[in-house]
Each structure stands twice: as structure tokens, then as C-alpha cells.
Design a protein around this motif. Structure first.
Motif, short mmCIF file in Angstrom:
data_model
loop_
_atom_site.label_atom_id
_atom_site.label_comp_id
_atom_site.label_asym_id
_atom_site.label_seq_id
_atom_site.Cartn_x
_atom_site.Cartn_y
_atom_site.Cartn_z
N LYS A 153 0.83 -1.20 0.00
CA LYS A 153 0.00 0.00 0.00
C LYS A 153 0.87 1.26 0.00
CE LYS A 153 -4.36 -1.10 -0.20
NZ LYS A 153 -5.16 -0.66 -1.38
N CYS A 154 2.00 1.21 0.66
CA CYS A 154 2.93 2.34 0.64
C CYS A 154 3.46 2.55 -0.78
CB CYS A 154 4.08 2.09 1.61
SG CYS A 154 5.18 3.49 1.83
N ALA A 155 3.77 1.47 -1.47
CA ALA A 155 4.23 1.56 -2.87
C ALA A 155 3.12 2.13 -3.75
CB ALA A 155 4.65 0.19 -3.37
N GLN A 156 1.89 1.75 -3.47
CA GLN A 156 0.76 2.28 -4.24
C GLN A 156 0.62 3.79 -4.04
OE1 GLN A 156 -3.41 2.34 -3.05
NE2 GLN A 156 -3.73 0.65 -4.49
N ASN A 157 0.91 4.28 -2.84
CA ASN A 157 0.90 5.73 -2.60
C ASN A 157 1.92 6.44 -3.50
OD1 ASN A 157 -1.11 5.64 -0.70
ND2 ASN A 157 0.23 5.84 1.07
N MET A 158 3.09 5.84 -3.66
CA MET A 158 4.09 6.43 -4.54
C MET A 158 3.64 6.37 -5.99
SD MET A 158 6.77 8.15 -4.98
CE MET A 158 7.46 8.19 -3.32
N LEU A 159 2.90 5.33 -6.35
CA LEU A 159 2.32 5.26 -7.69
C LEU A 159 1.39 6.46 -7.90
CD1 LEU A 159 1.56 3.90 -10.39
CD2 LEU A 159 -0.14 2.56 -9.12
N SER A 160 0.56 6.76 -6.91
CA SER A 160 -0.36 7.91 -7.03
C SER A 160 0.42 9.20 -7.21
CB SER A 160 -1.24 8.00 -5.78
OG SER A 160 -2.09 6.88 -5.67
N LEU A 161 1.46 9.38 -6.43
CA LEU A 161 2.28 10.58 -6.54
C LEU A 161 2.96 10.68 -7.90
CD1 LEU A 161 3.94 10.62 -3.00
CD2 LEU A 161 2.30 12.29 -3.88
N SER A 162 3.44 9.54 -8.39
CA SER A 162 4.10 9.52 -9.70
C SER A 162 3.12 9.87 -10.81
CB SER A 162 4.71 8.14 -9.95
OG SER A 162 5.70 7.83 -8.99
N LEU A 163 1.92 9.33 -10.73
CA LEU A 163 0.89 9.63 -11.72
C LEU A 163 0.53 11.12 -11.69
CD1 LEU A 163 -1.47 6.59 -11.06
CD2 LEU A 163 -0.11 6.93 -13.13
N ALA A 164 0.42 11.67 -10.47
CA ALA A 164 0.06 13.07 -10.32
C ALA A 164 1.14 14.00 -10.87
CB ALA A 164 -0.20 13.38 -8.85
N ASN A 165 2.38 13.53 -10.90
CA ASN A 165 3.49 14.33 -11.42
C ASN A 165 3.80 14.08 -12.89
OD1 ASN A 165 4.01 15.64 -8.97
ND2 ASN A 165 5.27 13.95 -8.24
N ASP A 166 3.01 13.20 -13.52
CA ASP A 166 3.24 12.82 -14.91
C ASP A 166 2.56 13.85 -15.82
OD1 ASP A 166 3.34 11.65 -17.45
OD2 ASP A 166 3.01 9.63 -16.67
N LEU A 169 -0.54 13.15 -17.82
CA LEU A 169 -1.81 13.01 -17.12
C LEU A 169 -2.23 14.30 -16.43
CD1 LEU A 169 -1.05 9.56 -15.42
CD2 LEU A 169 -2.50 9.95 -17.42
N SER A 170 -1.65 15.42 -16.86
CA SER A 170 -1.84 16.67 -16.15
C SER A 170 -3.28 17.18 -16.14
CB SER A 170 -0.92 17.75 -16.74
OG SER A 170 -1.20 17.94 -18.12
N ASN A 171 -4.11 16.69 -17.04
CA ASN A 171 -5.51 17.15 -17.04
C ASN A 171 -6.42 16.24 -16.23
OD1 ASN A 171 -5.39 14.98 -18.84
ND2 ASN A 171 -7.02 15.79 -20.14
N ASN A 172 -5.83 15.30 -15.50
CA ASN A 172 -6.60 14.39 -14.65
C ASN A 172 -6.33 14.69 -13.17
OD1 ASN A 172 -7.70 12.37 -16.74
ND2 ASN A 172 -5.51 12.38 -17.19
N VAL A 173 -7.25 14.27 -12.32
CA VAL A 173 -7.08 14.39 -10.88
C VAL A 173 -6.75 13.00 -10.35
CG1 VAL A 173 -8.22 14.91 -8.69
CG2 VAL A 173 -8.64 16.35 -10.68
N ILE A 174 -5.61 12.88 -9.66
CA ILE A 174 -5.15 11.59 -9.13
C ILE A 174 -5.25 11.62 -7.61
CG2 ILE A 174 -3.33 9.85 -9.24
CD1 ILE A 174 -4.12 10.94 -12.03
N VAL A 175 -6.06 10.76 -7.05
CA VAL A 175 -6.24 10.78 -5.60
C VAL A 175 -6.07 9.40 -4.99
CG1 VAL A 175 -7.77 12.78 -5.68
CG2 VAL A 175 -8.76 10.50 -5.72
N SER A 176 -5.55 9.41 -3.77
CA SER A 176 -5.56 8.22 -2.92
C SER A 176 -6.57 8.50 -1.82
CB SER A 176 -4.18 7.97 -2.30
OG SER A 176 -3.25 7.58 -3.28
N ILE A 177 -7.44 7.55 -1.56
CA ILE A 177 -8.46 7.74 -0.53
C ILE A 177 -8.38 6.62 0.49
CG2 ILE A 177 -10.92 7.91 -0.02
CD1 ILE A 177 -11.37 9.04 -2.78
N ASN A 178 -8.26 7.01 1.75
CA ASN A 178 -8.36 6.06 2.86
C ASN A 178 -9.86 5.89 3.15
OD1 ASN A 178 -8.48 4.75 5.32
ND2 ASN A 178 -6.84 5.94 6.25
N PRO A 179 -10.41 4.70 2.93
CA PRO A 179 -11.85 4.51 3.09
C PRO A 179 -12.32 4.40 4.54
CG PRO A 179 -10.85 2.44 2.51
CD PRO A 179 -9.75 3.46 2.48
N GLY A 180 -11.37 4.41 5.48
CA GLY A 180 -11.75 4.28 6.88
C GLY A 180 -11.72 2.84 7.36
#
Length: 224
Positions: A153-166, A169-180
Motif C-alpha cells: 500500500k505504501c508503494a501504491q501511494n508512490m504510484l499515485s504521486l508519480s501519476l500526479a506528477n506525470d 496526465l496533467s488534465n486528470n485528478v489523481i487521488v488516494s483515498i483512505n476509506p476508513g
């Protein structure tokens, strides 16, 4: 009609998220190894496994058959709990398996639908256990949580950050959500919300997310 793709729809959060999006009038594309009990003309299911290298071409072909032009929301929810809370009972192969499921699996899905995401939202389901900040401050001391799940899951967070910096993909919104803390098969012993309640809060969080980042479905602290 808006389109949402949800992985891991056979049970738990993914099942409830898919059901709620159908009720909201979305065309829903679901992916899981077992077909869920969702019968609706606007629900289309692909039996597949995101850990398999063939999921990309399978998904691409499936989406082409639906003749859609855009996927508005991609929810990478597919996941599972793990074992190996101590070095003595930890198998390195289990860590690789978890990475393949939670991180690489999500990447496979995103790659497969890349031509359909234009001003879309890409959502990765994260966890408090993925937070380095919370681990450092001692939130999980004396709790038996597996190496594999936390690392993946920590690696997946870095995937989200990498996508957001790509820039592609700059016209997309990349989010990680903790569902609780959800009462699902893989939920922790201190879970307190039903999968349905989690899905409703999760969908509202997606709707309200205007910027890339990490969010908590119940408005609590969300840290990488």
C-alpha cells in the motif's frame, strides 16, 4: 451517461461502490475474479485478475465492446489482506504478491484505460497502514499488521504521486483515498463502519476532490 470503472467488485467496498454508482445513474464497469450479484443494464462485468499480465489486453478489448468514449472515474480497489506480521513468519514471496496486487495491478488497469481518461479522476484505495508518517510516530506499535500489505500500500501511494506528477496526465485528478475502518473480510479488529457506509463516504469524497492528493473518506487525518 458518466462512466466509472471499479476493480475488486465481488465483495466488500468494491461491491458497494459499484452498486451505489449504478443507483446514481452511472454506467459501471466492474472487474473481479468472481462476478458480483449486481444485475442491471448499466453494470458490465469483466471476469479478470489484475495480478495477471493479460488483464491489460482483456480490459482494452472489453471496453472497446462497450463503445464508450471516456471513463470519468477509475477506482483501483482490488486488494486483499496478507500474513507475515513478524520476520519469523514472513515469506518474501508474499510481499511480492501483495505488491503485484495493490500497486502493479493498479498500474496495469490505468495503462489499459489510458486512452479513455481525459479530465478524469483516478482513485487508488489506500490505507492508514501505508502511511510512513503514522508508522514513524508510533501509531501501529504493538499491533500485528503484515509486512506485505503495508509495503504494497505504501508503494501504491508512490504510484499515485508519480501519476500526479506525470505531464501526460496533467488534465486528470489523481487521488488516494483512505476509506476508513470498514467491516469487511480484510478489515482490522477495530473496524467500525459498514461497507455501505464506507462506499457512500468514499463516493462523496471522490465527488468533492478537485485536486490531486490524499484524502480520508470520513474526514479524518490522511497522511503518506
Amino acid at each position: 451517461m458518466r462512466v466509472v470503472l471499479v476493480t475488486g467488485t465481488s465483495k466488500g467496498l468494491g461491491f458497494e461502490v459499484a452498486k451505489q454508482y449504478v443507483k446514481l445513474g452511472f454506467l459501471v464497469i466492474g472487474i473481479s475474479r468472481n462476478k458480483p450479484l449486481i444485475i442491471d443494464e448499466n453494470y458490465h462485468h469483466l471476469v479478470g485478475d489484475v495480478t495477471n499480465t493479460n488483464i491489460g489486453p482483456l480490459l482494452t478489448t472489453f471496453i472497446e465492446s462497450l463503445a464508450i468514449e471516456k471513463i470519468d472515474i477509475v477506482v483501483n480497489n482490488a486488494g486483499a489482506g496478507s500474513y507475515g506480521c513478524h520476520l519469523s513468519d514472513l515469506e518474501p514471496e508474499e510481499v511480492l504478491s501483495q505488491l503485484n496486487l495493490h500497486c502493479v495491478g493498479a498500474l496495469r488497469v490505468i495503462k489499459a484505460v489510458s486512452s479513455y481518461i481525459k479530465g478524469s479522476k483516478i482513485v487508488n484505495v489506500t490505507s492508514r497502514l501505508a502511511s510512513i508518517s503514522q508508522a514513524v510516530r508510533g501509531d501501529f506499535v504493538n499491533r500485528d499488521f503484515s509486512y506485505g500489505y503495508r509495503i504494497a500500500k505504501c508503494a501504491q501511494n508512490m504510484l499515485s504521486l508519480s501519476l500526479a506528477n506525470d505531464t501526460e496526465l496533467s488534465n486528470n485528478v489523481i487521488v488516494s483515498i483512505n476509506p476508513g475502518l470498514l467491516q469487511t473480510d480484510s478489515g482490522s479488529s477495530d473496524a467500525k463502519f459498514s461497507a455501505k457506509d464506507g462506499a457512500l463516504a468514499f463516493i462523496e469524497t471522490i465527488d468533492n476532490a478537485k485536486l490531486s492528493g490524499i484524502y480520508h473518506a470520513f474526514g479524518e487525518e490522511a497522511l503518506y
